[in-house]
Write a protein that holds these residues in place. Structure first.
Motif, mmCIF file in Angstrom:
data_model
loop_
_atom_site.group_PDB
_atom_site.id
_atom_site.type_symbol
_atom_site.label_atom_id
_atom_site.label_comp_id
_atom_site.label_asym_id
_atom_site.label_seq_id
_atom_site.Cartn_x
_atom_site.Cartn_y
_atom_site.Cartn_z
ATOM 1 N N GLU A 125 25.173 -12.917 47.680
ATOM 2 C CA GLU A 125 23.881 -12.987 47.786
ATOM 3 C C GLU A 125 23.347 -14.380 47.340
ATOM 4 O OE1 GLU A 125 22.945 -9.944 45.048
ATOM 5 O OE2 GLU A 125 23.635 -8.386 46.236
ATOM 6 N N SER A 126 24.262 -15.333 47.300
ATOM 7 C CA SER A 126 23.900 -16.443 46.746
ATOM 8 C C SER A 126 23.117 -17.592 47.836
ATOM 9 C CB SER A 126 25.150 -17.443 46.149
ATOM 10 O OG SER A 126 25.901 -17.738 47.536
ATOM 11 N N GLY A 127 23.061 -17.349 48.972
ATOM 12 C CA GLY A 127 22.607 -18.304 50.081
ATOM 13 C C GLY A 127 23.781 -19.472 50.204
ATOM 14 N N LEU A 128 24.696 -19.289 49.689
ATOM 15 C CA LEU A 128 25.646 -20.427 50.052
ATOM 16 C C LEU A 128 26.920 -19.769 51.014
ATOM 17 C CD1 LEU A 128 26.745 -21.392 46.342
ATOM 18 C CD2 LEU A 128 25.435 -22.736 47.891
ATOM 19 N N ASN A 129 27.537 -20.583 51.652
ATOM 20 C CA ASN A 129 28.615 -20.101 52.501
ATOM 21 C C ASN A 129 29.824 -19.784 51.619
ATOM 22 O OD1 ASN A 129 27.109 -20.391 55.497
ATOM 23 N ND2 ASN A 129 27.408 -22.865 55.068
ATOM 24 N N TRP A 130 30.546 -18.803 52.090
ATOM 25 C CA TRP A 130 31.495 -18.251 50.985
ATOM 26 C C TRP A 130 32.659 -17.669 51.648
ATOM 27 C CZ3 TRP A 130 32.423 -13.378 51.384
ATOM 28 C CH2 TRP A 130 31.330 -12.258 51.958
ATOM 29 N N THR A 131 33.840 -17.709 50.959
ATOM 30 C CA THR A 131 35.061 -17.061 51.196
ATOM 31 C C THR A 131 35.558 -16.469 49.971
ATOM 32 O OG1 THR A 131 35.875 -18.805 52.845
ATOM 33 C CG2 THR A 131 37.428 -17.361 52.203
ATOM 34 N N ILE A 132 35.952 -15.003 50.093
ATOM 35 C CA ILE A 132 36.364 -14.262 48.956
ATOM 36 C C ILE A 132 37.730 -13.809 49.224
ATOM 37 C CG2 ILE A 132 36.150 -12.268 47.501
ATOM 38 C CD1 ILE A 132 33.216 -12.647 47.665
ATOM 39 N N LEU A 133 38.777 -14.129 48.506
ATOM 40 C CA LEU A 133 40.167 -13.515 48.583
ATOM 41 C C LEU A 133 40.283 -12.610 47.354
ATOM 42 C CD1 LEU A 133 43.246 -13.564 49.882
ATOM 43 C CD2 LEU A 133 43.442 -15.674 48.346
ATOM 44 N N ARG A 134 41.003 -11.421 47.853
ATOM 45 C CA ARG A 134 41.275 -10.568 46.665
ATOM 46 C C ARG A 134 42.761 -10.460 46.842
ATOM 47 N NH1 ARG A 134 37.689 -4.914 47.311
ATOM 48 N NH2 ARG A 134 35.621 -5.812 46.633
ATOM 49 N N THR A 135 43.583 -10.690 45.605
ATOM 50 C CA THR A 135 44.833 -10.325 45.705
ATOM 51 C C THR A 135 45.310 -9.303 44.485
ATOM 52 O OG1 THR A 135 45.461 -12.036 43.788
ATOM 53 C CG2 THR A 135 45.137 -12.798 46.097
ATOM 54 N N THR A 136 46.500 -8.945 44.632
ATOM 55 C CA THR A 136 47.225 -7.977 43.604
ATOM 56 C C THR A 136 47.598 -8.805 42.472
ATOM 57 O OG1 THR A 136 49.387 -8.052 44.563
ATOM 58 C CG2 THR A 136 47.891 -6.240 45.034
ATOM 59 N N GLN A 137 48.099 -8.491 41.161
ATOM 60 C CA GLN A 137 48.426 -9.208 40.116
ATOM 61 C C GLN A 137 49.622 -9.922 40.166
ATOM 62 O OE1 GLN A 137 46.385 -8.649 37.580
ATOM 63 N NE2 GLN A 137 45.271 -6.799 38.070
ATOM 64 N N PHE A 138 49.321 -11.062 39.539
ATOM 65 C CA PHE A 138 50.583 -12.033 39.567
ATOM 66 C C PHE A 138 51.758 -11.552 38.688
ATOM 67 C CE2 PHE A 138 46.722 -15.391 39.602
ATOM 68 C CZ PHE A 138 46.644 -15.201 40.828
ATOM 69 N N HIS A 139 53.147 -12.202 39.027
ATOM 70 C CA HIS A 139 54.272 -11.611 38.290
ATOM 71 C C HIS A 139 53.980 -12.117 36.921
ATOM 72 C CE1 HIS A 139 56.496 -12.301 42.325
ATOM 73 N NE2 HIS A 139 56.073 -10.893 42.226
#
Length: 252
Positions: free
Chosen positions: A117-131
């Motif tokens: 909702e920021s008005g910025l152009n964006w990319t979101i990546l979700r990952t599982t937990q790190f080792h």
């Protein structure tokens, strides 16, 4: 090449993202509380943040803490990025933030909404937990004579280096919105993960699973934090253990 700001750039993930972007020829600024010349506490904000984002093309937002304050930090960063005319904001989130009602997950999900909702152009990546996170959990639990684990819960750990590669590629590209989740190569039960850690470290502990009530653990048992359809990671937990402890974990 572009100018990229990495928040949390001295952390486990941010440091690797910074290294990869610099290796690709980008000018990279590291923002962290104690990293000069951009030593900024995002939760507090302040004038240092304006200098950090000035002239930046892309921000990779890796800074985060389970101790609270992520939403305030994101608000400060978004406001500064808007004023500076930042073209692209990349955010690293966690698989299941919209399914598992844990406080930290709720905060990460709220930050996702702030960015969207920021008005910025964006990319979101979700990952599982790190080792690394699982290792820290087991090292803490291993101080006790018995490893007590939640029954019926699995995890799908992923190598942080692989996530760093993906984030660096996303930062170098254009805004992509919510991209496909990124999960480790396979889901293991917590009991199997713990036993692999015990083998790798040469420790002997009884392992017991106990049922844990509540909405959060019900969501975890249902696999809300897993992404079996996006098991794109290559590095296994056993390989991580072997590299960390200098030995080989036997097959489970």
């Amino acid at each position: 090449m572009s100018t990229i700001l990495v928040t949390g750039g001295t952390g486990t993930l941010g440091r690797l993202v910074t290294e990869r972007l610099r290796a690709d020829g980008h000018e990279v600024r590291v923002l962290a509380r104690h990293a000069q010349p951009y030593a900024v506490d995002l939760i507090r904000g302040g004038s240092g943040l304006e200098a950090a984002v000035a002239g930046v093309d892309t921000v990779v937002h890796c800074a985060s803490t389970p101790r609270g304050g992520d939403e305030r930090a994101a608000a400060h960063l978004i406001e500064a990025a808007r004023r500076a005319g930042v073209a692209h904001l990349v955010y690293i989130s966690i698989v299941g933030v919209d399914a598992v009602p844990v406080g930290y997950y709720k905060a990460k999900h709220a930050v996702e909404r702030q960015i969207q909702e920021s008005g910025l152009n964006w990319t979101i990546l979700r990952t599982t937990q790190f080792h690394d996170l699982l290792v820290r959990v087991f090292e803490t639990m291993g101080r006790l004579p018995v490893l007590l684990l939640p029954a019926g819960v699995s995890d799908q750990p992923i190598a942080v280096a692989e996530v760093a590669d993906r984030l660096a590629a996303l930062a170098a590209g254009g805004p992509a919105g919510r991209v496909a989740d990124m999960g480790g190569p396979e889901a293991w039960t917590f009991e199997d993960l713990a036993r692999a850690w015990l083998r790798a470290t040469g420790r002997r502990r009884p392992v017991m699973t106990v049922p844990v009530p509540g909405r959060s653990f019900r969501a975890l048992r249902a696999g809300g934090h897993l992404t079996p359809g996006n098991a794109v990671g290559k590095g296994t937990f056993e390989e991580h253990l072997a590299g960390r402890y200098g030995g080989g974990a036997a097959a489970r």
